[in-house]
Every structure is written in C-alpha cells, then in structure tokens.
Design a protein around this motif. Structure first.
Motif, mmCIF file in Angstrom:
data_model
loop_
_atom_site.group_PDB
_atom_site.id
_atom_site.type_symbol
_atom_site.label_atom_id
_atom_site.label_comp_id
_atom_site.label_asym_id
_atom_site.label_seq_id
_atom_site.Cartn_x
_atom_site.Cartn_y
_atom_site.Cartn_z
ATOM 1 N N LEU A 57 -9.083 -47.990 -6.885
ATOM 2 C CA LEU A 57 -7.651 -47.862 -7.173
ATOM 3 C C LEU A 57 -6.842 -47.817 -5.889
ATOM 4 O O LEU A 57 -5.748 -48.398 -5.803
ATOM 5 C CB LEU A 57 -7.396 -46.610 -8.002
ATOM 6 N N GLU A 58 -7.369 -47.133 -4.881
ATOM 7 C CA GLU A 58 -6.665 -47.079 -3.602
ATOM 8 C C GLU A 58 -6.553 -48.471 -2.992
ATOM 9 O O GLU A 58 -5.495 -48.861 -2.494
ATOM 10 C CB GLU A 58 -7.408 -46.136 -2.654
ATOM 11 N N SER A 59 -7.629 -49.252 -3.087
ATOM 12 C CA SER A 59 -7.601 -50.613 -2.539
ATOM 13 C C SER A 59 -6.694 -51.524 -3.348
ATOM 14 O O SER A 59 -6.229 -52.556 -2.851
ATOM 15 C CB SER A 59 -9.016 -51.192 -2.488
ATOM 16 N N SER A 60 -6.428 -51.149 -4.608
ATOM 17 C CA SER A 60 -5.494 -51.912 -5.451
ATOM 18 C C SER A 60 -4.041 -51.509 -5.206
ATOM 19 O O SER A 60 -3.144 -51.960 -5.913
ATOM 20 C CB SER A 60 -5.843 -51.718 -6.927
ATOM 21 N N ASN A 61 -3.827 -50.612 -4.223
ATOM 22 C CA ASN A 61 -2.492 -50.160 -3.840
ATOM 23 C C ASN A 61 -1.782 -49.435 -4.974
ATOM 24 O O ASN A 61 -0.579 -49.614 -5.202
ATOM 25 C CB ASN A 61 -1.632 -51.339 -3.342
ATOM 26 N N VAL A 62 -2.532 -48.600 -5.710
ATOM 27 C CA VAL A 62 -1.917 -47.769 -6.741
ATOM 28 C C VAL A 62 -1.152 -46.634 -6.051
ATOM 29 O O VAL A 62 -1.740 -45.818 -5.338
ATOM 30 C CB VAL A 62 -2.973 -47.196 -7.702
ATOM 31 N N THR A 63 0.150 -46.616 -6.247
ATOM 32 C CA THR A 63 0.987 -45.610 -5.591
ATOM 33 C C THR A 63 1.612 -44.625 -6.568
ATOM 34 O O THR A 63 2.113 -43.587 -6.154
ATOM 35 C CB THR A 63 2.110 -46.277 -4.784
ATOM 36 N N VAL A 64 1.590 -44.950 -7.881
ATOM 37 C CA VAL A 64 2.178 -44.073 -8.896
ATOM 38 C C VAL A 64 1.224 -43.965 -10.077
ATOM 39 O O VAL A 64 0.725 -44.988 -10.565
ATOM 40 C CB VAL A 64 3.546 -44.598 -9.378
ATOM 41 N N VAL A 65 0.978 -42.736 -10.529
ATOM 42 C CA VAL A 65 0.203 -42.494 -11.743
ATOM 43 C C VAL A 65 1.067 -41.661 -12.682
ATOM 44 O O VAL A 65 1.459 -40.541 -12.357
ATOM 45 C CB VAL A 65 -1.109 -41.745 -11.438
ATOM 46 N N ASP A 66 1.374 -42.225 -13.848
ATOM 47 C CA ASP A 66 2.213 -41.554 -14.847
ATOM 48 C C ASP A 66 1.338 -41.042 -15.985
ATOM 49 O O ASP A 66 0.646 -41.813 -16.651
ATOM 50 C CB ASP A 66 3.266 -42.520 -15.404
ATOM 51 N N ASP A 67 1.380 -39.731 -16.211
ATOM 52 C CA ASP A 67 0.560 -39.055 -17.207
ATOM 53 C C ASP A 67 1.437 -38.702 -18.411
ATOM 54 O O ASP A 67 2.400 -37.948 -18.283
ATOM 55 C CB ASP A 67 -0.025 -37.788 -16.565
ATOM 56 N N LEU A 68 1.103 -39.237 -19.580
ATOM 57 C CA LEU A 68 1.911 -39.062 -20.787
ATOM 58 C C LEU A 68 1.397 -37.951 -21.702
ATOM 59 O O LEU A 68 1.873 -37.798 -22.815
ATOM 60 C CB LEU A 68 1.956 -40.384 -21.572
ATOM 61 N N ASP B 16 9.772 -46.214 -13.291
ATOM 62 C CA ASP B 16 8.800 -46.153 -12.194
ATOM 63 C C ASP B 16 8.254 -47.541 -11.875
ATOM 64 O O ASP B 16 8.097 -47.908 -10.699
ATOM 65 C CB ASP B 16 7.637 -45.222 -12.556
ATOM 66 N N ILE B 17 7.945 -48.305 -12.910
ATOM 67 C CA ILE B 17 7.423 -49.659 -12.698
ATOM 68 C C ILE B 17 8.465 -50.527 -12.001
ATOM 69 O O ILE B 17 8.153 -51.279 -11.067
ATOM 70 C CB ILE B 17 6.983 -50.280 -14.032
ATOM 71 N N ALA B 18 9.706 -50.402 -12.437
ATOM 72 C CA ALA B 18 10.776 -51.218 -11.853
ATOM 73 C C ALA B 18 11.024 -50.869 -10.391
ATOM 74 O O ALA B 18 11.339 -51.745 -9.576
ATOM 75 C CB ALA B 18 12.065 -51.038 -12.658
ATOM 76 N N GLU B 19 10.869 -49.593 -10.044
ATOM 77 C CA GLU B 19 11.274 -49.124 -8.716
ATOM 78 C C GLU B 19 10.126 -49.023 -7.713
ATOM 79 O O GLU B 19 10.358 -48.936 -6.508
ATOM 80 C CB GLU B 19 11.934 -47.743 -8.830
ATOM 81 N N SER B 20 8.879 -49.003 -8.192
ATOM 82 C CA SER B 20 7.750 -48.741 -7.296
ATOM 83 C C SER B 20 7.462 -49.926 -6.376
ATOM 84 O O SER B 20 7.604 -51.085 -6.752
ATOM 85 C CB SER B 20 6.498 -48.437 -8.119
ATOM 86 N N ASP B 21 7.034 -49.594 -5.159
ATOM 87 C CA ASP B 21 6.629 -50.643 -4.219
ATOM 88 C C ASP B 21 5.169 -51.052 -4.421
ATOM 89 O O ASP B 21 4.775 -52.147 -4.043
ATOM 90 C CB ASP B 21 6.816 -50.158 -2.772
ATOM 91 N N GLY B 22 4.372 -50.142 -4.987
ATOM 92 C CA GLY B 22 2.958 -50.438 -5.203
ATOM 93 C C GLY B 22 2.645 -50.583 -6.672
ATOM 94 O O GLY B 22 3.538 -50.742 -7.517
ATOM 95 N N ALA B 23 1.353 -50.547 -6.987
ATOM 96 C CA ALA B 23 0.920 -50.659 -8.377
ATOM 97 C C ALA B 23 1.102 -49.335 -9.105
ATOM 98 O O ALA B 23 1.072 -48.260 -8.500
ATOM 99 C CB ALA B 23 -0.541 -51.088 -8.430
ATOM 100 N N VAL B 24 1.304 -49.423 -10.414
ATOM 101 C CA VAL B 24 1.542 -48.247 -11.261
ATOM 102 C C VAL B 24 0.476 -48.179 -12.345
ATOM 103 O O VAL B 24 0.140 -49.195 -12.963
ATOM 104 C CB VAL B 24 2.942 -48.319 -11.912
ATOM 105 N N ILE B 25 -0.054 -46.969 -12.560
ATOM 106 C CA ILE B 25 -0.931 -46.686 -13.701
ATOM 107 C C ILE B 25 -0.201 -45.729 -14.620
ATOM 108 O O ILE B 25 0.404 -44.761 -14.157
ATOM 109 C CB ILE B 25 -2.244 -46.014 -13.249
#
Length: 215
Positions: free
Chosen positions: A41-52, A112-121
């Motif tokens: 995930l780090e190599s995929s540039n995941v910068t935001v994780v949203d927990d619902l 978050d998806i619209a504003e993030s510079d990296g990937a979002v989960i």
C-alpha cells in the motif's frame, strides 16, 4: 490480508472514458494486514484511509495503516439503531436517510478523493455494504452505467465466498443496492439532487473527481 479489496479502476463510462486505476481502492477492515501488505500500500502511494465503521467495530478490529497515510473516521451508522447493522434493507435506506452522519460520511469520502494528492482507500468491516454504496455513488457520479455499477457491487459475493442466491450477512443482494438508489430518488427527487443536496457535492467537486479519476 483484506479479502474483499480491489481497485475501482478500469470501468468504462457511458461517454467513452475509463476510470483510472491506482487512485481509489475499496476494501474490508484493515486489521489483518501483514507488513508485506502495508509495504504494498505504501508503494501504491496510499495517503488517505477512510474508515466508515462504528466505534464498536473500530475497537474490535483497529486499522493497520501504511506508513505516511492519514486515517480518517467517518461513522455512517453510529446514530442509527443498532439493529441496522444486521437488518440490511434498513441499513441501505439509512445510508441515505440515517441520522447524524450518513450523508456527511459518504460526502467526506468523496471530498477526500477529489482533494487528495495520493491514492485513497475507504472501507467498512466486510467491505460490501457501506463500502459498496460509497463505490456505487462514486462510479455513478463518474458516469459508469448502472449495470456495471451493479456488477462491481455483486463482486463482493465472489470475494467473500457468499451464495448469491442466499447471501445472508456475508454477502450482498442486488435488491439492497436498488433500495438505496430508490431511497435517494424518493428523498431528493433524483440521484443528481441527492449528490448535490444530500452529499453537498458542487459542480466543481464533481469536476475534480472526474479530472482525478477519468482517462
């Protein structure tokens, strides 16, 4: 590992675009991730994780986050009756009309998806219901046809090994997703009105989402 994890990219839109891969991932709870999973995930540039999930779910199975990622908590069902967690038709209606945070939670994920510079989960516990609705909304906003949206939603039965004829609590049912779409239309008059009035997405927000996610 997270068994109901996948990239939402690769789907064609009605007007000839394709949803970009490597930008948004949907998954189930992240408490069982191995160091290798986290490194991926780090190599995929995941910068935001949203927990619902609810407070209770989070306490039982705390997320493991990749290095450098910001974790956000957006509780979809925390103000709904506790039975909503096991009454699936009621849960899907509550995704649209639930008190105290349902619309705000899904709105926050999309922003978050619209504003993030990296990937979002984004994820819930099983990665199929709250996560399924978030994905259905996002893909619909991007212009992916409903048949494709439905097919992505139903893939949770495959990933989780559920019987599509009798999904129970381990799988998903097309009627549940339909009820959420129907509730959005019944409550707001149209899906577009749900997005603009319920989720508070402006035309500019939608433009940002399409710019980030469509090829």
């Amino acid at each position: 590992m997270a068994r109901n994890a996948r990239d939402i990219g690769g789907y064609p839109t009605a007007d000839g675009g394709v949803v970009r891969s490597g930008v948004v991932f949907r998954t189930d709870a992240l408490d069982r991730l191995t160091p290798r999973d986290l490194a991926q995930l780090e190599s995929s540039n995941v910068t935001v994780v949203d927990d619902l999930r609810t407070t209770y779910e989070r306490a039982l199975a705390p997320d493991r986050l990749p290095a450098g990622a910001d974790g956000h908590w957006y509780d979809v069902l925390g103000q709904s009756p506790i039975t909503t967690l096991v009454d699936m038709p009621a849960a899907y209606r509550a995704f649209v009309t639930g008190p105290g945070g349902a619309n705000e939670a899904f709105s926050a994920v999309l922003h978050d998806i619209a504003e993030s510079d990296g990937a979002v989960i984004y994820h819930c516990s099983a990665g199929k219901d709250r996560t399924g609705w978030a994905t259905a909304v996002l893909l619909t906003v991007l212009g992916v046809p409903r048949e494709t949206v439905n097919a992505d939603y139903l893939l949770s039965n495959t990933y989780r090994g559920a019987d599509p004829e009798h999904p129970g609590l381990d799988g998903v049912d097309q009627a549940w997703l339909d009820s959420a779409f129907d509730t959005a239309v019944a409550t707001y008059g149209s899906f577009d009105a749900y997005v603009s009035e319920g989720l508070k997405l402006s035309d500019g927000d939608i433009t940002k989402l399409k710019s980030r996610l469509l090829d």
